[in-house]
Design a protein around this motif. Structure first.
Motif, PDB file in Angstrom:
ATOM      1  N   HIS A  15      40.429   2.602  34.341  1.00 12.90           N
ATOM      2  CA  HIS A  15      40.210   2.220  35.736  1.00 12.90           C
ATOM      3  C   HIS A  15      40.593   3.394  36.637  1.00 12.90           C
ATOM      4  CE1 HIS A  15      40.713   0.096  39.571  1.00 12.90           C
ATOM      5  NE2 HIS A  15      39.934  -0.835  39.062  1.00 12.90           N
ATOM      6  N   PRO A  16      39.878   3.606  37.751  1.00 15.34           N
ATOM      7  CA  PRO A  16      40.227   4.729  38.633  1.00 15.34           C
ATOM      8  C   PRO A  16      41.681   4.722  39.089  1.00 15.34           C
ATOM      9  CG  PRO A  16      38.089   3.837  39.244  1.00 15.34           C
ATOM     10  CD  PRO A  16      38.635   2.918  38.189  1.00 15.34           C
ATOM     11  N   LEU A  17      42.244   3.537  39.328  1.00 16.65           N
ATOM     12  CA  LEU A  17      43.654   3.466  39.728  1.00 16.65           C
ATOM     13  C   LEU A  17      44.556   4.004  38.637  1.00 16.65           C
ATOM     14  CD1 LEU A  17      46.049   2.484  41.461  1.00 16.65           C
ATOM     15  CD2 LEU A  17      45.671   0.186  40.517  1.00 16.65           C
ATOM     16  N   GLY A  18      44.343   3.546  37.401  1.00 10.35           N
ATOM     17  CA  GLY A  18      45.174   4.003  36.293  1.00 10.35           C
ATOM     18  C   GLY A  18      44.979   5.466  35.968  1.00 10.35           C
ATOM     19  N   GLU A  19      43.727   5.939  36.065  1.00 11.72           N
ATOM     20  CA  GLU A  19      43.475   7.354  35.788  1.00 11.72           C
ATOM     21  C   GLU A  19      44.174   8.237  36.817  1.00 11.72           C
ATOM     22  OE1 GLU A  19      42.361   8.457  33.201  1.00 11.72           O
ATOM     23  OE2 GLU A  19      40.629   7.379  32.408  1.00 11.72           O
ATOM     24  N   ARG A  20      44.186   7.802  38.071  1.00 16.16           N
ATOM     25  CA  ARG A  20      44.837   8.588  39.122  1.00 16.16           C
ATOM     26  C   ARG A  20      46.340   8.697  38.862  1.00 16.16           C
ATOM     27  NH1 ARG A  20      42.449  11.933  42.917  1.00 16.16           N
ATOM     28  NH2 ARG A  20      44.187  12.746  44.140  1.00 16.16           N
ATOM     29  N   ILE A  21      46.929   7.613  38.426  1.00 15.23           N
ATOM     30  CA  ILE A  21      48.358   7.640  38.109  1.00 15.23           C
ATOM     31  C   ILE A  21      48.616   8.578  36.943  1.00 15.23           C
ATOM     32  CG2 ILE A  21      50.319   6.277  37.305  1.00 15.23           C
ATOM     33  CD1 ILE A  21      49.031   3.851  38.686  1.00 15.23           C
ATOM     34  N   ARG A  22      47.807   8.453  35.908  1.00 16.38           N
ATOM     35  CA  ARG A  22      48.035   9.252  34.698  1.00 16.38           C
ATOM     36  C   ARG A  22      47.834  10.732  34.954  1.00 16.38           C
ATOM     37  NH1 ARG A  22      45.642  10.689  29.631  1.00 16.38           N
ATOM     38  NH2 ARG A  22      43.551  10.301  30.447  1.00 16.38           N
ATOM     39  N   GLN A  23      46.810  11.070  35.733  1.00 21.55           N
ATOM     40  CA  GLN A  23      46.487  12.475  35.940  1.00 21.55           C
ATOM     41  C   GLN A  23      47.309  13.127  37.046  1.00 21.55           C
ATOM     42  OE1 GLN A  23      44.532  14.074  33.880  1.00 21.55           O
ATOM     43  NE2 GLN A  23      44.142  12.176  32.785  1.00 21.55           N
ATOM     44  N   HIS A  24      47.600  12.374  38.109  1.00 19.52           N
ATOM     45  CA  HIS A  24      48.215  12.978  39.295  1.00 19.52           C
ATOM     46  C   HIS A  24      49.538  12.342  39.707  1.00 19.52           C
ATOM     47  CE1 HIS A  24      44.458  15.169  39.863  1.00 19.52           C
ATOM     48  NE2 HIS A  24      43.813  14.019  39.732  1.00 19.52           N
ATOM     49  N   GLY A  25      49.952  11.285  39.035  1.00 20.90           N
ATOM     50  CA  GLY A  25      51.212  10.637  39.385  1.00 20.90           C
ATOM     51  C   GLY A  25      51.192  10.021  40.766  1.00 20.90           C
ATOM     52  N   GLU A  26      50.037   9.516  41.195  1.00 19.59           N
ATOM     53  CA  GLU A  26      49.957   8.943  42.537  1.00 19.59           C
ATOM     54  C   GLU A  26      48.984   7.779  42.596  1.00 19.59           C
ATOM     55  OE1 GLU A  26      48.667  12.126  45.103  1.00 19.59           O
ATOM     56  OE2 GLU A  26      46.544  11.685  44.752  1.00 19.59           O
ATOM     57  N   ILE A  27      49.223   6.922  43.568  1.00 13.92           N
ATOM     58  CA  ILE A  27      48.332   5.814  43.904  1.00 13.92           C
ATOM     59  C   ILE A  27      47.823   6.061  45.307  1.00 13.92           C
ATOM     60  CG2 ILE A  27      48.195   3.339  44.386  1.00 13.92           C
ATOM     61  CD1 ILE A  27      50.497   2.962  42.342  1.00 13.92           C
ATOM     62  N   ARG A  28      46.511   6.094  45.466  1.00 18.29           N
ATOM     63  CA  ARG A  28      45.895   6.262  46.787  1.00 18.29           C
ATOM     64  C   ARG A  28      45.348   4.904  47.211  1.00 18.29           C
ATOM     65  NH1 ARG A  28      45.513  11.704  47.731  1.00 18.29           N
ATOM     66  NH2 ARG A  28      44.007  11.466  49.441  1.00 18.29           N
ATOM     67  N   THR A  29      45.814   4.401  48.349  1.00 16.70           N
ATOM     68  CA  THR A  29      45.447   3.053  48.740  1.00 16.70           C
ATOM     69  C   THR A  29      45.285   2.925  50.246  1.00 16.70           C
ATOM     70  OG1 THR A  29      46.132   0.727  48.691  1.00 16.70           O
ATOM     71  CG2 THR A  29      47.884   2.362  48.803  1.00 16.70           C
ATOM     72  N   ALA A  30      44.396   2.024  50.644  1.00 17.12           N
ATOM     73  CA  ALA A  30      44.232   1.665  52.056  1.00 17.12           C
ATOM     74  C   ALA A  30      44.898   0.327  52.352  1.00 17.12           C
ATOM     75  CB  ALA A  30      42.753   1.592  52.411  1.00 17.12           C
ATOM     76  N   ALA A  31      45.637  -0.211  51.386  1.00 19.55           N
ATOM     77  CA  ALA A  31      46.242  -1.534  51.524  1.00 19.55           C
ATOM     78  C   ALA A  31      47.588  -1.521  52.238  1.00 19.55           C
ATOM     79  CB  ALA A  31      46.397  -2.177  50.143  1.00 19.55           C
ATOM     80  N   GLY A  32      48.090  -0.344  52.587  1.00 19.16           N
ATOM     81  CA  GLY A  32      49.376  -0.269  53.272  1.00 19.16           C
ATOM     82  C   GLY A  32      50.484  -0.885  52.436  1.00 19.16           C
ATOM     83  N   ASP A  33      51.307  -1.730  53.082  1.00 21.52           N
ATOM     84  CA  ASP A  33      52.402  -2.403  52.381  1.00 21.52           C
ATOM     85  C   ASP A  33      52.025  -3.826  51.984  1.00 21.52           C
ATOM     86  OD1 ASP A  33      54.107  -0.171  52.612  1.00 21.52           O
ATOM     87  OD2 ASP A  33      54.682  -0.762  54.650  1.00 21.52           O
ATOM     88  N   GLY A  34      50.743  -4.166  52.060  1.00 19.86           N
ATOM     89  CA  GLY A  34      50.313  -5.510  51.683  1.00 19.86           C
ATOM     90  C   GLY A  34      50.553  -5.787  50.211  1.00 19.86           C
ATOM     91  N   ARG A  35      50.681  -7.052  49.892  1.00 28.14           N
ATOM     92  CA  ARG A  35      51.031  -7.457  48.522  1.00 28.14           C
ATOM     93  C   ARG A  35      49.931  -8.287  47.877  1.00 28.14           C
ATOM     94  NH1 ARG A  35      55.888  -7.033  51.210  1.00 28.14           N
ATOM     95  NH2 ARG A  35      57.569  -6.041  50.001  1.00 28.14           N
ATOM     96  N   LEU A  36      49.887  -8.199  46.545  1.00 28.73           N
ATOM     97  CA  LEU A  36      48.900  -8.913  45.738  1.00 28.73           C
ATOM     98  C   LEU A  36      49.628  -9.500  44.527  1.00 28.73           C
ATOM     99  CD1 LEU A  36      45.770  -9.306  45.816  1.00 28.73           C
ATOM    100  CD2 LEU A  36      45.608  -7.387  44.235  1.00 28.73           C
ATOM    101  N   GLY A  37      49.185 -10.670  44.088  1.00 28.96           N
ATOM    102  CA  GLY A  37      49.837 -11.331  42.947  1.00 28.96           C
ATOM    103  C   GLY A  37      49.298 -10.862  41.617  1.00 28.96           C
TER     104      GLY A  37
END
Length: 290
Positions: free
Chosen positions: A137-159
């Protein structure tokens, strides 16, 4: 149970459900676009090729339905399939829906309404998958490759929920008649991306930071990862709702259906800790995706 058709049978949730069904001795038909040659239960199933649908439906009376992926309007493909399932008197359909509604995509809501309208058919409205934090998944690949999460969700939460807990809930509903026609499935706690980053950092030693970006940039990121433009825009717009707090939902449905609580994100991270250790781009990425 008699034979169960699992569409998306090699995906995150489908493969876990197939394992549960086989472990209980339930005959299963594993539907996928690329069926395994060495699996006698595998059958080709492609939403884009209606000619593959009759063989998949033959002799089944229960279906786990994964709708067309990366589509803002699944009804042109899923509608005729559901009509045929109804004609064949399929007793139970369990639809893998979403707790998060894509903006300007009424087709998904129409599909869920079509399923709920049939006696014995059920909709699972699943929250965000914990597996999205893993490759590919693009989210997981970004973490693995760059150690970061890029998001437009701000501090919002998801279950966030583990796909295996969704599979366990689906298994329970395929096994037992009755019950409600709609279930919200979440993990035990709503988390922001910052919460998730801190848990990954604490449990794995891999530092993960959160970078806040705009919705348009997020849509561009999804397009670069290969998603269709319309779906990429709708998925990015979901983060506006998360940021506004509209998706901060938690339910007890997994516990109610399976008798055990859903996995926590910390448990999930500990189980997959090695997933974030690599730094080289995966071989399947093209240069334009890097």
């Amino acid at each position: 149970m008699t034979r169960v058709l699992v569409t998306g049978g090699t995906g995150k949730t489908g493969s876990a459900l197939v394992e549960l069904l086989r472990g209980s001795g339930v005959p299963v038909r594993v539907g996928s676009r690329n069926p395994a040659a060495d699996d006698p239960d595998a059958v080709r199933f492609d939403w884009g090729d209606p000619a593959t649908h009759p063989a998949a439906l033959r002799g089944v009376d229960r279906i786990f339905l994964v709708p067309p992926v990366e589509s803002v309007d699944p009804m042109p493909m899923a509608g005729p399939f559901l009509a045929e399932a109804h004609r064949l008197d399929v007793h139970r359909v369990v639809l893998l829906g979403s707790a998060v509604v894509l903006p300007n995509a009424p087709g998904a809501l129409e599909l869920a309404a079509r399923v709920r309208a049939r006696p014995g058919w059920v909709v699972l409205r699943a929250s965000g998958f914990m597996q999205n934090f893993l490759r590919t998944h693009p989210l997981g690949e970004r973490i693995r490759q760059h150690g970061e999460i890029r998001t437009a969700a701000g501090d919002g939460r998801l279950g966030w929920i583990d796909a295996r807990d969704i599979a366990a809930a689906a298994f329970a509903l395929l096994a037992e008649p009755g019950g409600r026609r709609d279930y919200l499935l979440t993990g035990p706690k709503a988390l922001s991306y910052q919460d998730a980053a801190e848990i990954i950092t604490a449990r794995t030693g891999r530092r993960v930071r959160v970078v806040h970006i705009g919705t348009d940039e997020q849509a561009a990121n999804y397009r670069a990862a290969g998603m269709p433009a319309g779906f990429a825009a709708a998925l990015a717009a979901v983060e506006d709702g998360i940021r506004a707090g509209r998706e901060e939902q938690v339910s007890t449905a997994v516990l109610d259906l399976t008798g055990r609580p859903p996995r926590t994100f910390a448990e999930f991270v500990e189980e997959h800790a090695t997933e974030w250790a690599g730094h080289r781009p995966p071989e399947h990425w093209s240069k334009k995706d890097r």
